[in-house]
Write a protein that holds these residues in place. Structure first.
Motif, PDB file in Angstrom:
ATOM      1  N   TYR A   1      -5.505  -6.541 -10.767  1.00  0.00           N
ATOM      2  CA  TYR A   1      -3.823  -6.657 -10.222  1.00  0.00           C
ATOM      3  C   TYR A   1      -3.447  -5.409  -9.815  1.00  0.00           C
ATOM      4  O   TYR A   1      -2.603  -5.310  -8.725  1.00  0.00           O
ATOM      5  N   ILE A   2      -3.667  -4.186 -10.500  1.00  0.00           N
ATOM      6  CA  ILE A   2      -3.341  -2.966 -10.057  1.00  0.00           C
ATOM      7  C   ILE A   2      -3.879  -2.403  -8.581  1.00  0.00           C
ATOM      8  O   ILE A   2      -2.889  -2.290  -7.660  1.00  0.00           O
ATOM      9  N   LEU A   3      -4.953  -2.895  -8.165  1.00  0.00           N
ATOM     10  CA  LEU A   3      -5.528  -2.451  -7.003  1.00  0.00           C
ATOM     11  C   LEU A   3      -4.910  -3.612  -6.004  1.00  0.00           C
ATOM     12  O   LEU A   3      -4.849  -3.076  -4.879  1.00  0.00           O
ATOM     13  N   THR A   4      -4.503  -4.863  -6.347  1.00  0.00           N
ATOM     14  CA  THR A   4      -3.954  -5.513  -5.360  1.00  0.00           C
ATOM     15  C   THR A   4      -2.499  -5.170  -4.971  1.00  0.00           C
ATOM     16  O   THR A   4      -2.391  -5.143  -3.944  1.00  0.00           O
ATOM     17  N   GLY A   5      -1.957  -4.715  -6.204  1.00  0.00           N
ATOM     18  CA  GLY A   5      -0.570  -4.243  -5.730  1.00  0.00           C
ATOM     19  C   GLY A   5      -0.789  -2.796  -4.760  1.00  0.00           C
ATOM     20  O   GLY A   5       0.301  -2.840  -3.928  1.00  0.00           O
ATOM     21  N   VAL A   6      -1.657  -1.894  -5.141  1.00  0.00           N
ATOM     22  CA  VAL A   6      -1.646  -0.757  -4.352  1.00  0.00           C
ATOM     23  C   VAL A   6      -2.135  -1.222  -2.917  1.00  0.00           C
ATOM     24  O   VAL A   6      -1.508  -0.550  -1.888  1.00  0.00           O
ATOM     25  N   SER A   7      -3.210  -2.056  -2.854  1.00  0.00           N
ATOM     26  CA  SER A   7      -3.610  -2.504  -1.676  1.00  0.00           C
ATOM     27  C   SER A   7      -2.615  -3.101  -0.519  1.00  0.00           C
ATOM     28  O   SER A   7      -2.419  -2.766   0.481  1.00  0.00           O
ATOM     29  N   ALA A   8      -1.520  -3.687  -1.180  1.00  0.00           N
ATOM     30  CA  ALA A   8      -0.373  -4.363  -0.392  1.00  0.00           C
ATOM     31  C   ALA A   8       0.669  -3.100  -0.267  1.00  0.00           C
ATOM     32  O   ALA A   8       1.290  -2.942   0.740  1.00  0.00           O
TER      33      ALA A   8
END
Length: 240
Positions: A137-144
């Motif tokens: 979830y954190i990687l998803t948020g950072v990637s966006a």
């Protein structure tokens, strides 16, 4: 294994927030209103506004059909286009990566909650599923968030894009502003990062071990003397 459903209420809410954030990421990818251009030449862009997204460029015009009815004219921005600025090229890649990571994070979180509420597995897979989901979830948020903030920086500095002639776009806008795509992307990324932190904060409660008591043991584990006490009245009658 002890029932752990009461320990994962925060993670259940985080799953819903993460799912909503992931859906908003999908919406953000499809929106064309990332950057709003205000143009001075109304001969083609008769509405005076053009929208620049990461996949398309659109504006309203009635000059192209020689009619009073306006139509939306759009041109696609492909992966192979050489005119793409770095912020749009990065957004095309990172937003797709965020979409995939978010799907994997949802799957991991659902698996962990399934084990918690139905008691189908041991504690170790639950911790692993929650930690994996939180990291995803954190990687998803950072990637966006990275491409969204990069495009926000370009808007604030009024950076231009040299479009090909067939796009019918001016070489530079009079002014440009932040579109709903960037705002929605920031909100979705915040939801995903917060959800990931909640999953990472999960701690399995310590379940006390129950040891059967042996005959002659009290609650404190000490030996209890179960030998009878002499009845003095009985002894007196017997002696008499």
């Amino acid at each position: 294994m002890a029932y752990l459903g009461h320990t994962a209420h925060a993670q259940f809410v985080a799953l819903w927030l993460g799912t909503v954030g992931w859906i908003l990421i999908i919406v953000t990818i499809g929106l064309v209103e990332w950057r709003v251009w205000e143009v001075s030449d109304l001969s083609v862009i008769t509405s005076g506004l053009a929208w620049v997204g990461i996949w398309r460029v659109c504006f309203y015009s009635h000059a192209l059909i020689l009619s009073n009815n306006q139509i939306m004219f759009c041109q696609r921005i492909g992966f192979s286009e050489s005119f793409r600025p770095p912020e749009i090229a990065a957004a095309q890649v990172l937003m797709v990566v965020a979409l995939i990571l978010g799907l994997m994070g949802n799957a991991s979180a659902v698996y962990g909650l399934r084990n918690v509420y139905f008691g189908l597995n041991k504690l170790k897979p639950i911790r692993l599923a929650f930690y994996t989901g939180g990291v995803l979830y954190i990687l998803t948020g950072v990637s966006a968030l990275v491409p969204v903030c990069w495009n926000l920086h370009s808007v604030v500095n009024n950076q231009t894009i040299i479009f090909p002639a067939e796009f019918l776009m001016p070489p530079a806008p009079v002014i440009q502003s932040v579109g709903p795509g960037i705002i929605l992307g920031i909100f979705a990324s915040t939801l995903l990062v917060c959800s990931g932190m909640v999953f990472l904060s999960y701690r399995v409660p310590v379940v006390p071990k129950v040891r059967p008591s042996w005959p002659g043991e009290g609650r404190s584990g000490t030996r209890v003397n179960h030998q009878g006490i002499d009845n003095q009245a009985f002894q007196t009658q017997k002696n008499s």
